[in-house]
Design a protein around this motif. Structure first.
Motif, short mmCIF file in Angstrom:
data_model
loop_
_atom_site.label_atom_id
_atom_site.label_comp_id
_atom_site.label_asym_id
_atom_site.label_seq_id
_atom_site.Cartn_x
_atom_site.Cartn_y
_atom_site.Cartn_z
N LEU A 94 0.87 -1.27 0.05
CA LEU A 94 -0.12 0.08 -0.03
C LEU A 94 0.71 1.24 -0.01
N ALA A 95 1.91 1.28 0.61
CA ALA A 95 2.89 2.43 0.59
C ALA A 95 3.35 2.62 -0.70
N GLY A 96 3.66 1.28 -1.38
CA GLY A 96 4.21 1.58 -2.88
C GLY A 96 3.12 1.80 -3.79
N LEU A 97 1.86 1.48 -3.50
CA LEU A 97 0.84 1.95 -4.32
C LEU A 97 0.40 3.23 -4.04
N ALA A 98 0.67 3.78 -2.88
CA ALA A 98 0.27 5.34 -2.64
C ALA A 98 1.13 6.12 -3.30
N LEU A 99 2.55 5.79 -3.31
CA LEU A 99 3.76 6.49 -4.36
C LEU A 99 3.52 6.37 -5.65
N THR A 100 3.25 5.14 -6.14
CA THR A 100 2.76 5.00 -7.54
C THR A 100 1.85 5.88 -7.99
N THR A 101 0.73 5.79 -7.52
CA THR A 101 -0.70 6.56 -7.89
C THR A 101 -0.35 8.05 -7.63
N ALA A 102 0.37 8.56 -6.54
CA ALA A 102 0.74 10.17 -6.49
C ALA A 102 1.75 10.58 -7.66
N ILE A 103 2.53 9.51 -7.95
CA ILE A 103 3.49 10.19 -9.01
C ILE A 103 2.82 10.14 -10.36
N VAL A 104 2.01 9.03 -10.68
CA VAL A 104 1.32 9.01 -11.96
C VAL A 104 0.31 10.12 -11.96
N GLY A 105 -0.65 10.39 -10.81
CA GLY A 105 -1.62 11.29 -10.94
C GLY A 105 -1.18 12.58 -10.87
N ALA A 106 0.14 12.95 -10.25
CA ALA A 106 0.69 14.31 -10.43
C ALA A 106 1.12 14.63 -11.71
#
Length: 142
Positions: A94-106
């Motif tokens: 979930l930590a990796g997911l949060a980082l991934t979606t934050a980077i892609v979303g931004a």
């Protein structure tokens, strides 16, 4: 013949290196993740959602590969300890997911290609989850 023996010895030694096995497991999970991401993008699913779903499918693949081939000597026996370890693994994911979606979303909101952002997110997420899994989830000597 001498060169071949050296190469076989190197391959055998590399099999014993946990980081190398983790890298190979990550490549397998990444294939599931990115393949799903690209398929969902092609189907018209928004980039952030496609990234999250792909990452989630990659998490499932990574647990199977990590617990059976990378950290197999450190997997807790059945019961409460195994449940705790699975929960920690999910937490790291979930930590990796949060980082991934934050980077892609931004990147997507900023007008950058989400596929390029996904590549950046892959590297960042790999580093984060390796640290969490090798030092917290699958600690040696527990």
């Amino acid at each position: 013949m001498k060169g071949r023996k050296w190469m076989l010895a190197l391959v055998n030694r590399m099999r014993d290196v946990v980081l190398v096995r983790y890298l190979l497991a990550s490549v397998g999970a990444l294939a599931v993740d990115v393949g799903s991401f690209l398929a969902f993008l092609s189907a018209g699913i928004p980039a952030v959602l496609a990234s999250g779903i792909g990452y989630t499918l990659g998490i499932l693949a990574h647990w199977l590969l990590s617990s059976r081939t990378v950290f197999n000597g450190r997997v807790a026996e059945r019961g409460a300890e195994r449940t705790k370890q699975k929960a920690l693994f999910v937490g790291s994911a979930l930590a990796g997911l949060a980082l991934t979606t934050a980077i892609v979303g931004a990147a997507d909101v900023s007008g950058f290609d989400p596929r390029i952002a996904k590549l950046v997110a892959i590297g960042a997420s790999f580093a984060l989850t390796w640290l969490l899994r090798s030092r917290v989830v699958f600690r040696a000597g527990d």
